[in-house]
Design an enzyme around this catalytic site. Structure first.
Site, short mmCIF file in Angstrom:
data_model
loop_
_atom_site.label_atom_id
_atom_site.label_comp_id
_atom_site.label_asym_id
_atom_site.label_seq_id
_atom_site.Cartn_x
_atom_site.Cartn_y
_atom_site.Cartn_z
N HIS A 42 79.93 10.04 89.44
CA HIS A 42 79.25 11.15 88.74
C HIS A 42 80.26 11.93 87.91
O HIS A 42 81.45 11.61 87.87
CB HIS A 42 78.52 12.05 89.73
N HIS A 84 81.50 15.11 87.93
CA HIS A 84 82.37 16.20 88.37
C HIS A 84 83.84 15.80 88.19
O HIS A 84 84.21 14.64 88.39
CB HIS A 84 82.08 16.57 89.82
N ASP A 128 86.54 16.16 89.83
CA ASP A 128 87.30 15.55 90.92
C ASP A 128 86.92 14.09 91.14
O ASP A 128 87.48 13.42 92.02
CB ASP A 128 87.15 16.35 92.21
N HIS A 129 85.98 13.57 90.33
CA HIS A 129 85.58 12.17 90.43
C HIS A 129 85.76 11.39 89.13
O HIS A 129 85.71 10.16 89.16
CB HIS A 129 84.11 12.07 90.88
N HIS A 136 73.04 13.72 94.22
CA HIS A 136 73.98 14.84 94.15
C HIS A 136 73.79 15.67 92.88
O HIS A 136 73.56 16.88 92.94
CB HIS A 136 75.40 14.27 94.22
N ASP A 167 79.73 11.53 96.24
CA ASP A 167 79.05 12.73 96.73
C ASP A 167 77.56 12.44 96.73
O ASP A 167 77.00 12.03 95.69
CB ASP A 167 79.35 13.92 95.82
N HIS A 178 75.90 18.25 98.92
CA HIS A 178 76.65 17.29 99.73
C HIS A 178 75.92 17.11 101.05
O HIS A 178 75.30 18.05 101.55
CB HIS A 178 78.07 17.78 100.01
N HIS A 214 86.95 12.34 101.36
CA HIS A 214 86.44 13.54 100.70
C HIS A 214 86.08 14.62 101.73
O HIS A 214 84.95 15.10 101.79
CB HIS A 214 85.22 13.18 99.84
#
Length: 727
Positions: free
Chosen positions: A82, A84, A86-87, A169, A190, A407, A429
């Protein structure tokens, strides 16, 4: 974090997809931490990268996953769950500044938002305290390289089968099932199994995975019911603005922000007394990306789809957009939704520092607060905070945490794993303490239900090695699958294995329909010289093979071997329904002892090859010894008994002539000169015997070599056996 250098090799089993091997799961990030999600999976000579994000608590190279632990040139495919940061935020760095040459897959909506999101990330990185990881040119190149995949679509990447499932998510979020050589691994990224105002729940894959790599963000915590947390959220905001306070909602620009906007829009619509209190969304990125949300309504839940038939639910009446904090008229109560969610920088940090000393104000942390960020720090209720200028100021504003984070909590994760029943679960995670609690709770739960399950919680760069016994199963397709086989019965067909290790059993005629293969055939021919009448050969074949059928003018052969026909032309026999034998009589100019030749022809296969071998044996047996062979052998035995060396040499010369004639064609011997003459397809071969040393002469070098090799084997067969070799 340094640029990738020499990498260590995988600790994987040597066996390929057809045997037992070891699956390696290696977190380059998100191992006992939240941030820089990047998981490497190795199996069967393949390498897959799951997500490629940055850590929100660090800047520049320090925020990247530990890429120097692997050789990125070996990665076959990168799967991004996805949008975000951090991904996904490290994708352009990997594609533009490392040896990575694999494919990149994500969903349509994810790609659309990632491009917009990372353009903003590039600008912020260059203008902030962090060093820029890549340029907009790198980002554009990465997006050009990126391929899109639909939910429930399976893509084959050089033997790696990838299937995307809904993760629930955020818009476009996917779980990925990776199948290599029959080994199935599900990576959740997530995910959320509970629907909210705009997103449906995560899918439950229909195939049981052997390994699940699952997020553990909330550990053993349990989310409040949706209605209860929404009520608490709006009441907290209503109370704050009613006393003249300002409410700060630090959020990620896309994802939970849209959920909160829907809640606030509905609440403001139902409370006219709040119409004078403005709601601001201080994110140009969110405003620009709203078009993507409107374009991908079909990816959302049924409530949003139904609302969209009446009016666009993302066109808000009570919410205004702010381009920057400088344009904000900070007068009176208001609600401001600003980025980033961790209060590290940007508009949310500016407003927090401006409002934190007023007790009428309120900040609501609605997302997961990562350790090491200001958002996490203020949840500990400190009496003062440090501004970006290094000045300590009192913290008097009200701080509350109401999680709208999409989440999975403990009940969702536990029920999800119970439904899938994977024998191996890898936790990622999540912070170490919460992850350990979740691991213990899941182990106890599985033990109570009698479910065999092993859980792992690796640190960053700590590999998990899981032995996997490859399944040996095949799917029967095509005409073979039209009728169910009997219990314990055999199904006969062609076994075809795809690049991903999947096997199919099908009829040969179905190959073009179900595969990219096309059936072919190998036609074999073998010519045999005959030294006895063909009628004798045919009789031997008819006695050996029932149903030998012939055509031509030879006629029927009776038990005495005489032919009822008197023609001299050729004849064709069909033997065993698989082998064709064509008889060609000798020409008038042939040798007197020649009875023509037989040419065998058949389509190669296990049955046909067996019949052909038997036909050859019958033909050779019927042909008997080559002409002159019996007399020459008798003369040799007599000369050996009398000690006549000259007689032995003359007899052996005659034997060699007979054998060469049987193998190559017409041959004759000149005993006075010690010469053998052989004719092969018009080529003349002369073999001279000089005191026991034979020399072959022929203008065709290839034919000369064939005769020399054959002559060597024949002479070796005639040589006396050295009994010393038997000691």
């Amino acid at each position: 974090m340094s640029a990738p250098g020499p990498k260590r090799k995988a600790e994987e089993g040597a066996a390929g997809p057809d045997g037992d091997a070891v699956v390696q799961v290696l977190p380059l990030g998100a191992g006992q931490e939240v941030g820089r999600s990047c998981i490497i999976v190795r199996y069967g000579g393949k390498m897959v990268m799951l997500d490629c994000g940055v850590h929100p608590g660090f800047f520049g190279l320090a925020s990247l996953p530990f890429f120097d632990e692997v050789d990125l040139a070996e990665v076959d495919v990168m799967l991004v769950t996805h949008f975000h940061l951090d991904h996904c935020a490290a994708v352009p760095y990997v594609t533009g500044h490392t040896p990575f040459r694999g494919r990149v897959l994500m969903t349509h909506a994810t790609k659309a938002i990632v491009h917009t999101l990372l353009k903003d990330f590039v600008k912020v990185s260059r203008g902030g305290s962090g060093e820029g990881l890549y340029t907009e040119k790198d980002l554009d190149a990465a997006m050009e390289k990126t391929e899109v995949v639909d939910f429930h679509q399976t893509v084959d990447v050089g033997g790696v089968r990838v299937t995307a499932y809904r993760a629930g998510h955020v818009l476009g979020a996917a779980m990925f099932q990776v199948e290599i050589g029959g080994m199935r691994l599900l990576y959740t990224g997530d995910y959320s199994r509970i629907p909210d105002r705009h997103m449906p729940p995560a899918d439950l894959p229909d195939q049981r995975p052997h390994i699940v790599v699952v997020e553990s963000t909330y550990g053993v915590s349990r989310h409040l019911p949706r209605e209860e947390r929404e009520q608490r959220f709006v009441e907290r905001i209503h109370t704050a603005v009613a006393r003249g306070g300002r409410v700060l909602l630090p959020v990620v620009a896309l994802g939970r922000a849209q959920e909160l906007l829907l809640i606030l829009e509905e609440y403001w619509e139902r409370h006219p007394e709040l119409h004078g209190v403005p709601i601001y969304q201080a994110s140009g990125l969110a405003r620009r990306a709203m078009g993507v949300y409107q374009a991908y309504i079909e990816m959302m839940n049924d409530d949003i789809k139904a609302a969209f038939t009446v009016a666009n639910p993302f066109q808000f009446r009570h919410i205004s957009h702010l381009k920057s904090a400088a344009q904000f008229d900070d007068v009176g109560p208001c609600v401001v939704m600003a980025t980033p969610s961790m209060l590290q920088s940007g508009v949310s940090r500016e407003l927090f520092e401006a409002w934190c000393e007023d007790p009428r104000n309120c900040v609501v942390i609605a997302d997961f607060a990562v350790q090491g960020t200001l958002a996490r720090d203020i949840l500990g209720n400190p009496s003062e905070v440090m501004t970006r200028n290094g000045v300590k100021v009192p913290l008097r504003m009200q701080v509350d945490a109401i999680s709208f984070s999409a989440h999975a909590d403990f009940p969702q994760t536990s029920e999800f794993l119970d439904a899938l029943q994977p024998p191996h679960v890898v936790l990622v995670h999540g912070e170490a303490t919460e992850m350990a609690r979740l691991k213990k709770a899941l182990e106890q739960h599985a033990a109570a239900l009698g479910i065999p399950r092993t859980l792992y919680m690796p640190k960053v760069t700590q590999p998990v090695l899981i032995e996997h016994r490859a399944e040996r199963a095949a799917k029967v397709v095509g005409r073979l699958g039209e009728k169910a086989p009997s219990q314990g019965g055999a199904v006969r067909g062609l076994l075809v294995q795809g690049r991903g290790g999947e096997r199919s059993l099908l009829h040969a005629d179905d190959l073009p329909r179900f595969t990219k293969l096309h059936p072919g055939r190998v036609v074999q021919r073998q010519a045999l010289a005959l030294h006895r009448p063909f009628s004798e050969v045919r009789l031997a074949l008819e006695m050996m093979f029932e149903g030998t059928q012939g055509a031509g003018d030879l006629g029927r052969v009776d038990a005495a071997g005489s032919s009822s026909g008197g023609g001299s032309g050729g004849v064709v026999l069909r033997i065993g329904g698989t082998v064709t034998l064509a008889y060609q009589p000798s020409s008038g100019g042939g040798a007197a002892n020649s009875h023509g030749s037989a040419v065998l022809e058949w389509v190669s296969g296990s049955d046909a090859d067996m019949v052909a071998d038997a036909v050859v044996a019958v033909v050779l047996q019927a042909a008997g010894a080559p002409p002159g062979m019996e007399g020459a052998e008798a003369a040799r035995r007599k000369a050996l008994a009398a000690g006549d060396t000259g007689g032995v040499e003359a007899a052996e010369l005659s034997i060699l002539t007979a054998l060469l004639g049987a193998q190559f064609g017409p041959a004759r011997v000149d005993e006075d000169q010690g010469l053998i003459f052989v004719e092969v397809d018009g080529q003349h071969v002369v073999i001279a015997n000089k005191g026991g040393a034979f020399k072959v002469e022929c203008s065709d070098a290839a034919l000369r070599g064939r005769v020399e090799r054959a002559l060597g084997r024949m002479r070796a067969a005639l040589s006396p056996l050295d009994l010393g070799d038997l000691d």
